[in-house]
Design an enzyme around this catalytic site. Structure first.
Site, PDB file in Angstrom:
ATOM      1  N   HIS A  73       0.860  -1.197   0.000  1.00  0.00           N
ATOM      2  CA  HIS A  73       0.000   0.000   0.000  1.00  0.00           C
ATOM      3  C   HIS A  73       0.886   1.233   0.000  1.00  0.00           C
ATOM      4  O   HIS A  73       1.618   1.480   0.959  1.00  0.00           O
ATOM      5  CB  HIS A  73      -0.905   0.005   1.232  1.00  0.00           C
ATOM      6  N   TYR A 201      -9.449   5.924   6.752  1.00  0.00           N
ATOM      7  CA  TYR A 201      -9.715   6.302   8.150  1.00  0.00           C
ATOM      8  C   TYR A 201     -10.703   7.461   8.094  1.00  0.00           C
ATOM      9  O   TYR A 201     -10.385   8.510   7.531  1.00  0.00           O
ATOM     10  CB  TYR A 201      -8.432   6.761   8.842  1.00  0.00           C
ATOM     11  N   PRO A 293      -5.466   1.003  18.540  1.00  0.00           N
ATOM     12  CA  PRO A 293      -5.169   0.415  17.231  1.00  0.00           C
ATOM     13  C   PRO A 293      -5.139   1.401  16.056  1.00  0.00           C
ATOM     14  O   PRO A 293      -4.836   1.006  14.931  1.00  0.00           O
ATOM     15  CB  PRO A 293      -6.315  -0.596  17.026  1.00  0.00           C
ATOM     16  N   LYS A 297      -0.004   0.061  15.181  1.00  0.00           N
ATOM     17  CA  LYS A 297       1.382  -0.038  15.658  1.00  0.00           C
ATOM     18  C   LYS A 297       1.664  -1.267  16.524  1.00  0.00           C
ATOM     19  O   LYS A 297       2.822  -1.602  16.757  1.00  0.00           O
ATOM     20  CB  LYS A 297       1.747   1.215  16.470  1.00  0.00           C
ATOM     21  N   TYR A 384       3.520   6.806  10.195  1.00  0.00           N
ATOM     22  CA  TYR A 384       2.781   5.614   9.766  1.00  0.00           C
ATOM     23  C   TYR A 384       3.751   4.541   9.265  1.00  0.00           C
ATOM     24  O   TYR A 384       3.596   3.357   9.555  1.00  0.00           O
ATOM     25  CB  TYR A 384       1.779   6.001   8.669  1.00  0.00           C
TER      26      TYR A 384
END
Ligand code: APR
Ligand code: PHB
Length: 389
Positions: A73, A201, A293, A297, A384
C-alpha cells in the site's frame, strides 16, 4: 533439572519470531503457550506491516507467502466532511506498508519454527517464574497434567497484556503508564471486496470508522462504539448502516456488504511498562505495552522489540557481551513512546470522545491543515511508516 538458554512465554507473533531468530543463531529456546495452536492461529488482529517488520520477517525466513500474498500500500485515505485526503506514503517517505493479516504471520512463523525442530508447548497451564533477579532463573508449569520445571539463563515475556510475565515483576520495580479511552472498536470481517483499494480512516461526527482489508475479496471494517456495547447488540445490518453513515456518500454507495464471518469489540487503551526488564526477565510486545489500534502499531512495536532483544541475546551468547542486554529496555522504549504518541494523536484526531461541538470543529481544522500542508502530511506519513529499527 532440565535446562534451556531462553524460555519464551507466549506463542504470539513476538514469541514465535524471537524463537525463530534465536534458533537461527544457535540459541536454544522453549516456547510455552497457554492456548492451543488452533486457537492462536485463528485470532483476528491488525494487518498493516511497516517496512522494518517486513524486513525482519524476511531475515527470519518467514517472508515467502508475505511477498506473494501481501498487498503493498503506497498510501491511505483520510475521510472527513464528505471529502478525502490521500496520505501518499511513497511520495512522502519513499516507502510503503504491506497489508498482510497477523493471523497469517502467526501461521507462517509457527510452521517454520516447528519444521526446523523448534520446541513449542501448547496448552501449558499455571506458569510461575522463579528467581528472576537471582543467578538461576526458571519456570514451573503444568503440561499434559504433569508438573514440569525448567531452568534457564533468561525469560522472554512475550505473553501479551494478560500474561504472567509482567505480573511477576514486583510493583515497586517498574512504573506503569496507562490511559483508557472512553470508546471501543466494533470490528467485522466479511468476504466482500474492499470499498477502496487503500485503507480509509474516517472522521464523522457520529464517530470514527475504518475500512481495511485482508485481501481483494476479504474486508475488515471497524466503527467506533460505546465502551459498554456487546457484540450481540449489533446485528450485521445495524453495523453496515452505521458504517455507511460515517463514510463520504460516494464511498458509502459503493460499499458492498455481506454476512460477517467475525465480529468483535476491542476497548481502546494504552499502557507502557518501564523498564521493560526485571533481572533475567525481558518484556516483549504487548506484555510491555499496548497502543490504541488507530495507527496499526501493536504488531510493529512487538517486532521491533524482538529485533532489539534478538541482537542483545546473540551479542551475549556469541560474543559474551552484555552491553545490548543492558540497553534493551531503553532502545525499545524510544520507539515505544514514539508509537504511543502517534497512536494517541491519531486516535484523538479521528474519534468522537465528547459531546462538545468544538471537538469536531478542531478535528476538521486539523484535517484541513493536513490536506493543505505537505509538511504536516509528511509527518503523518513518516510516523505511519515507522521509525527505522
Ligand atoms: N502463559 C502462556 N502463554 C500465555 C499466557 C500465560 N500465562 N498468557 C498469555 N499467553 C499467550 C497468549 O495466548 C498469546 O498467544 O501469549 C501470547 C501473546 O500474544 P499476543 O497477545 O499476540 O502478543 P504479542 O506476541 O506481543 O503480539 C503483539 O498482537 O495483540 C496484538 O496488537 C497486538 O499486534 C500486536 C501483537
Ligand atoms: C486492520 O486491518 O485490522 C487494521 C488496519 C489499520 C489499523 C488498525 C487495524 O489502524
Amino acid at each position: 533439572m532440565a535446562h534451556t538458554q531462553v524460555v519464551i512465554i507466549g506463542a504470539g507473533p513476538s514469541g514465535l519470531l524471537l524463537a525463530r531468530l534465536l534458533a537461527m543463531a544457535g540459541v536454544r529456546t522453549v516456547v510455552l503457550e497457554r492456548h492451543s495452536r488452533a486457537y492462536v492461529e485463528a485470532r483476528i488482529r491488525a494487518g498493516v506491516l511497516e517496512p522494518g517488520t517486513v524486513a525482519l520477517l524476511n531475515e527470519a525466513g518467514a517472508g515467502a507467502r508475505l511477498q506473494a500474498e501481501g498487498l503493498p500500500h503506497s498510501g491511505f485515505q483520510l475521510a472527513f466532511e464528505e471529502q478525502t485526503h490521500r496520505i501518499d506514503l511513497l511520495a512522502l517517505t519513499g516507502q510503503q506498508v504491506t497489508v498482510y493479516g497477523q493471523t497469517e504471520v502467526q501461521k507462517d512463523l509457527g510452521a517454520l519454527h516447528l519444521a526446523a525442530g523448534g520446541i513449542i508447548h501448547y496448552e501449558v497451564e499455571a506458569i510461575t517464574l522463579r528467581d528472576l533477579a537471582g543467578r538461576q532463573a526458571g519456570v514451573e508449569y503444568l503440561h499434559n497434567g504433569v508438573r514440569e520445571r525448567l531452568d534457564c539463563d533468561f525469560v522472554a515475556g512475550c505473553d501479551g497484556a494478560h500474561g504472567v510475565s509482567h505480573q511477576a515483576i514486583p510493583a515497586q520495580a517498574v512504573q506503569r503508564f496507562e490511559r483508557v479511552y472512553p470508546v471501543g472498536w466494533l470490528g467485522v470481517l466479511a468476504n466482500v471486496p474492499p470499498v477502496s483499494h487503500e485503507l480509509v480512516y474516517a472522521n464523522h461526527h457520529r464517530g470514527f470508522a475504518l475500512c481495511s482489508m485482508r485481501s481483494q475479496t476479504r474486508s475488515r471494517y471497524y466503527i467506533q462504539c460505546a465502551v459498554g456495547d456487546r457484540v450481540d447488540q449489533w446485528s450485521d445490518e445495524q453495523f453496515w448502516n452505521e458504517l455507511q453513515c460515517r463514510l463520504p456518500a460516494a464511498m458509502a454507495s459503493a460499499l458492498i456488504t455481506g454476512p460477517s464471518i467475525e465480529k468483535s469489540i476491542a476497548p481502546l487503551r494504552s499502557q507502557v511498562t518501564e523498564p521493560m526488564r526485571y533481572g533475567r526477565l525481558f518484556l516483549v510486545g504487548d506484555a510491555a505495552h499496548i497502543v490504541p489500534p488507530t495507527g496499526a502499531k501493536g504488531l510493529n512495536l512487538a517486532v521491533s522489540d524482538v529485533r532489539f532483544l534478538w541482537e542483545a541475546l546473540t551479542g551475549f551468547y556469541q560474543h559474551h557481551d552484555e552491553r545490548l542486554l543492558n540497553e534493551y529496555s531503553s532502545r525499545a522504549l524510544l520507539r515505544v513512546w514514539q508509537a504511543t504518541r502517534f497512536s494517541w494523536w491519531f486516535t484523538a484526531l479521528m474519534h468522537r470522545f465528547t459531546d462538545d461541538p468544538a471537538e469536531h470543529r478542531l478535528q476538521v481544522a486539523e484535517l484541513l491543515n493536513l490536506a493543505h500542508s505537505r509538511a504536516a502530511s509528511q509527518a503523518v506519513a513518516e510516523n505511519y511508516i515507522g521509525a527505522t529499527f
